[in-house]
Design an enzyme around this catalytic site. Structure first.
Site, PDB file in Angstrom:
ATOM      1  N   LYS A   1      -3.122   8.930 -10.515  1.00 17.68           N
ATOM      2  CA  LYS A   1      -2.451   7.910  -9.969  1.00 17.68           C
ATOM      3  C   LYS A   1      -3.842   6.801  -9.425  1.00 17.68           C
ATOM      4  CE  LYS A   1      -0.077   8.655  -6.112  1.00 17.68           C
ATOM      5  NZ  LYS A   1       0.680   8.806  -5.001  1.00 17.68           N
TER       6      LYS A   1
ATOM      7  N   SER B   1      -4.974   0.978   0.098  1.00 19.25           N
ATOM      8  CA  SER B   1      -5.947   1.982   0.930  1.00 19.25           C
ATOM      9  C   SER B   1      -7.536   1.511   0.030  1.00 19.25           C
ATOM     10  CB  SER B   1      -5.729   3.360   0.653  1.00 19.25           C
ATOM     11  OG  SER B   1      -4.823   3.808   1.540  1.00 19.25           O
TER      12      SER B   1
ATOM     13  N   LYS C   1      -9.912  10.763  -2.878  1.00 20.16           N
ATOM     14  CA  LYS C   1      -8.806   9.774  -2.064  1.00 20.16           C
ATOM     15  C   LYS C   1      -7.323  10.322  -2.133  1.00 20.16           C
ATOM     16  CE  LYS C   1      -7.943   6.020   0.356  1.00 20.16           C
ATOM     17  NZ  LYS C   1      -7.578   7.314   1.244  1.00 20.16           N
TER      18      LYS C   1
ATOM     19  N   GLY D   1      -2.510   8.801   5.237  1.00 21.96           N
ATOM     20  CA  GLY D   1      -1.408   9.445   5.676  1.00 21.96           C
ATOM     21  C   GLY D   1      -0.547   9.947   4.434  1.00 21.96           C
ATOM     22  N   ASP D   2       0.269  10.504   4.839  1.00 26.26           N
ATOM     23  CA  ASP D   2       1.509  11.020   4.011  1.00 26.26           C
ATOM     24  C   ASP D   2       2.454  11.366   4.706  1.00 26.26           C
ATOM     25  OD1 ASP D   2       1.523  11.564   0.727  1.00 26.26           O
ATOM     26  OD2 ASP D   2       2.546  13.206   1.700  1.00 26.26           O
TER      27      ASP D   2
ATOM     28  N   THR E   1       3.193   0.835  -0.317  1.00 20.26           N
ATOM     29  CA  THR E   1       3.796   1.792  -1.176  1.00 20.26           C
ATOM     30  C   THR E   1       5.131   1.232  -1.955  1.00 20.26           C
ATOM     31  OG1 THR E   1       2.777   3.398  -0.307  1.00 20.26           O
ATOM     32  CG2 THR E   1       4.430   3.955  -1.937  1.00 20.26           C
TER      33      THR E   1
ATOM     34  N   ASN F   1       8.470   5.588   5.669  1.00 20.61           N
ATOM     35  CA  ASN F   1       7.792   4.473   5.474  1.00 20.61           C
ATOM     36  C   ASN F   1       7.708   3.780   4.093  1.00 20.61           C
ATOM     37  OD1 ASN F   1       4.615   3.874   4.239  1.00 20.61           O
ATOM     38  ND2 ASN F   1       4.727   2.811   6.278  1.00 20.61           N
TER      39      ASN F   1
ATOM     40  N   GLN G   1      -2.638  13.009  -7.691  1.00 22.23           N
ATOM     41  CA  GLN G   1      -3.563  11.696  -7.225  1.00 22.23           C
ATOM     42  C   GLN G   1      -4.532  11.177  -8.161  1.00 22.23           C
ATOM     43  OE1 GLN G   1      -2.273  11.216  -3.528  1.00 22.23           O
ATOM     44  NE2 GLN G   1      -3.362   9.067  -3.672  1.00 22.23           N
TER      45      GLN G   1
ATOM     46  N   LYS H   1      -6.185  15.436  -1.657  1.00 17.63           N
ATOM     47  CA  LYS H   1      -5.368  15.340  -0.754  1.00 17.63           C
ATOM     48  C   LYS H   1      -5.532  16.760   0.094  1.00 17.63           C
ATOM     49  CE  LYS H   1      -0.989  13.476  -0.688  1.00 17.63           C
ATOM     50  NZ  LYS H   1      -0.442  12.132  -1.191  1.00 17.63           N
TER      51      LYS H   1
HETATM   52  N1  GLU Z   1      -0.187   9.460   0.719  1.00 15.79           N
HETATM   53  C1  GLU Z   1      -0.224   8.284  -0.271  1.00 15.79           C
HETATM   54  C2  GLU Z   1      -0.051   8.713  -1.646  1.00 15.79           C
HETATM   55  O1  GLU Z   1       0.500   9.657  -2.250  1.00 15.79           O
HETATM   56  C3  GLU Z   1      -1.429   7.208  -0.051  1.00 15.79           C
HETATM   57  C4  GLU Z   1      -2.893   7.894   0.079  1.00 15.79           C
HETATM   58  C5  GLU Z   1      -4.055   7.152   0.412  1.00 15.79           C
HETATM   59  O2  GLU Z   1      -3.786   5.929   0.838  1.00 15.79           O
HETATM   60  O3  GLU Z   1      -4.921   7.638   0.246  1.00 15.79           O
HETATM   61  O4  GLU Z   1      -0.430   7.991  -2.565  1.00 15.79           O
END
Ligand code: GLU
Length: 449
Positions: A114, A381, A90, A165-166, A210, A241, A111, A126
């Site tokens: 996190k 998410s 994810k 998204g990112d 976020t 965002n 990630q 990612k």
């Molecule tokens: N891009 C965001 C992050 O850095 C969200 C990633 C997601 O929602 O999967 O965590």
């Protein structure tokens, strides 16, 4: 440093000398793990750390698209499925011209920890492309997204890998990518992507998550310090965002964002970005434009400083870097410390260089690390995935309540982990340890893989 840790770190440095961001991310996490590895000598025999720094898989693909003049372009796309021990991979997709394999790899590594901290069953991944969306028409963006998804769709799925998204990828891009996925697969599998529009399975509060999550996390830090959010003056970097979510929630909580920046410079609004008109304008700036923060200063008649960063400005209580990696280096960190700021909450991914971070921590600034403070985005998410699986839609209140709980828990498990290993109130080490431990346990349970 523990011998096993330093051996793996040396190996990462040797193998990834052309990927400094990835080396930096590994070094940062490893700098917290010594007491854990000392307590678990069994990790070495199964090479847990060696496995932890090697993506399960990572691939590169060609993305060809046609611009509005009929000219064809070839970009590179990547997806890194870093660690799937606790759930489907994810993580977001970044479209930005300076993206390369090292950026995607560092983001996917971060990630992993996190996502673990969120408490939700999501592994780390990612993706992205070196495509530059700036100045591209809507039709060009659509064709690029369709081509990107055509290359990617076989390797993702609601139980396999769930992009989102990112930077450079928002609701519009997710819509075009989901449309293409559905066209290719011929099934309704909207759990394959998150950050969707509300009409086809998106979650309420996801766009704000976020920034909101970072504010809830800050609030936990303040409570711990017997301090309060009321009246706090916040400096954010970025106006995208994430910054927008912080600005909105800060105003709601009785704090105010007074500094905001873009790649063109920064603005100082002593009254704070607190009115609906100002907040909506920030949303407009990063969605339809105009780009750059000068437009904000022109519109609301406040100070604009071209080509500079605001780090170290006086009259600030909390710094929240929310732009991109390595925004705050040692020099900026020194300015922040000199200005007397007590709280530094990272909201972008890895916004601080390791030297900058070490300095802030030495000087007793309270640092909330990105992998904890910005986890609300991916956390919601995961709630979007849950709603898609049960084919139900939760109210904004339900999602927000879960987000608040999640952020409070992330703060708590980080503080507890640091305490357990005798580090005091060290949220950086605590987040690294707590995030690491869950993934480590799952990997140990699942055997040689
Ligand atoms: N891009 C965001 C992050 O850095 C969200 C990633 C997601 O929602 O999967 O965590």
């Amino acid at each position: 440093m523990n011998a096993y840790l330093s051996r793996v770190l040396e190996d990462v440095k040797a193998k990834h000398s052309s990927e400094p961001e990835f080396v930096q991310a590994v070094e940062e996490v490893f700098s917290s793990l010594e007491p854990v590895i000392d307590r678990h000598p069994e990790y070495e025999k199964v090479d847990l750390l060696g496995r932890m720094v090697e993506p399960e898989r990572m691939f590169t693909f060609r993305v060809v698209w046609c611009d509005d003049n009929g000219q064809w372009h070839t970009n590179r796309g990547w997806r890194c499925q870093f660690n799937g021990a606790i759930g489907p991979y994810k993580g977001g997709i970044r479209f930005q011209k300076n993206v390369y394999a090292g950026i995607i790899k560092f983001l996917a590594f971060e990630q992993t920890f996190k996502n673990s901290l969120t408490g939700m069953p999501i592994g780390g991944g990612k993706g992205g492309s070196d495509f530059n969306p700036a100045g591209r028409s809507d039709a060009e963006i659509m064709r690029f997204c369709q081509s990107f998804m055509t290359a990617l769709y076989r390797y993702i799925g609601p139980d396999v890998d769930v992009p989102a998204g990112d930077m450079g990828v928002g609701g519009r891009e997710i819509g075009y990518m989901y449309g293409q996925y559905r066209r290719l697969k011929g099934v309704w599998e909207n759990g394959v992507l998150t950050g969707k529009g509300l009409s086809y399975g998106g979650s309420l509060i996801r766009p704000e998550a976020t920034g909101y999550g970072a504010m809830y996390y800050l609030n936990e830090v303040l409570k711990h310090e017997n301090d309060t959010i009321e009246g706090k003056r916040i400096a954010v970097s970025g106006y995208g965002n994430v910054a927008w979510g912080i600005i909105k929630k800060a105003a709601e909580m009785g704090a105010k964002v007074t500094y905001m920046s873009g790649s063109d410079g920064y603005v100082y609004d002593p009254d704070g970005i607190t009115t609906k008109e100002k907040i909506d304008y920030v949303l407009q700036m990063h969605t339809v434009g105009p780009r750059g923060v000068k437009a904000y200063a022109d519109r609301f008649g406040c100070q604009y400083v071209a080509g500079e960063k605001h780090w170290g400005a006086a009259d600030v209580d909390v710094c929240m870097p929310a732009a991109t990696q390595n925004d705050v280096d040692l020099e900026s960190a020194k300015k922040i410390v000199a200005s007397g700021v007590k709280y530094y909450i990272e909201v972008a991914n890895m916004p601080t260089t390791n030297e900058g971070l070490a300095y802030l921590r030495q000087q007793k600034v309270i640092v909330g690390p990105a992998k904890a403070a910005n986890a609300g985005g991916v956390g919601v998410s995961a709630l979007e995935m849950a709603q898609n699986s049960e084919r139900l839609v939760w109210t904004a209140e339900e999602v927000d309540a879960q987000l608040r709980k999640m952020m409070a828990n992330i703060h708590k498990i980080s503080a507890d982990a640091a305490e357990e290993y005798g580090m005091g109130y060290d949220l950086v080490s605590g987040a690294n340890i707590a995030g690491f431990k869950k993934v480590a346990e799952a990997m140990m349970a699942q055997g040689c893989f």
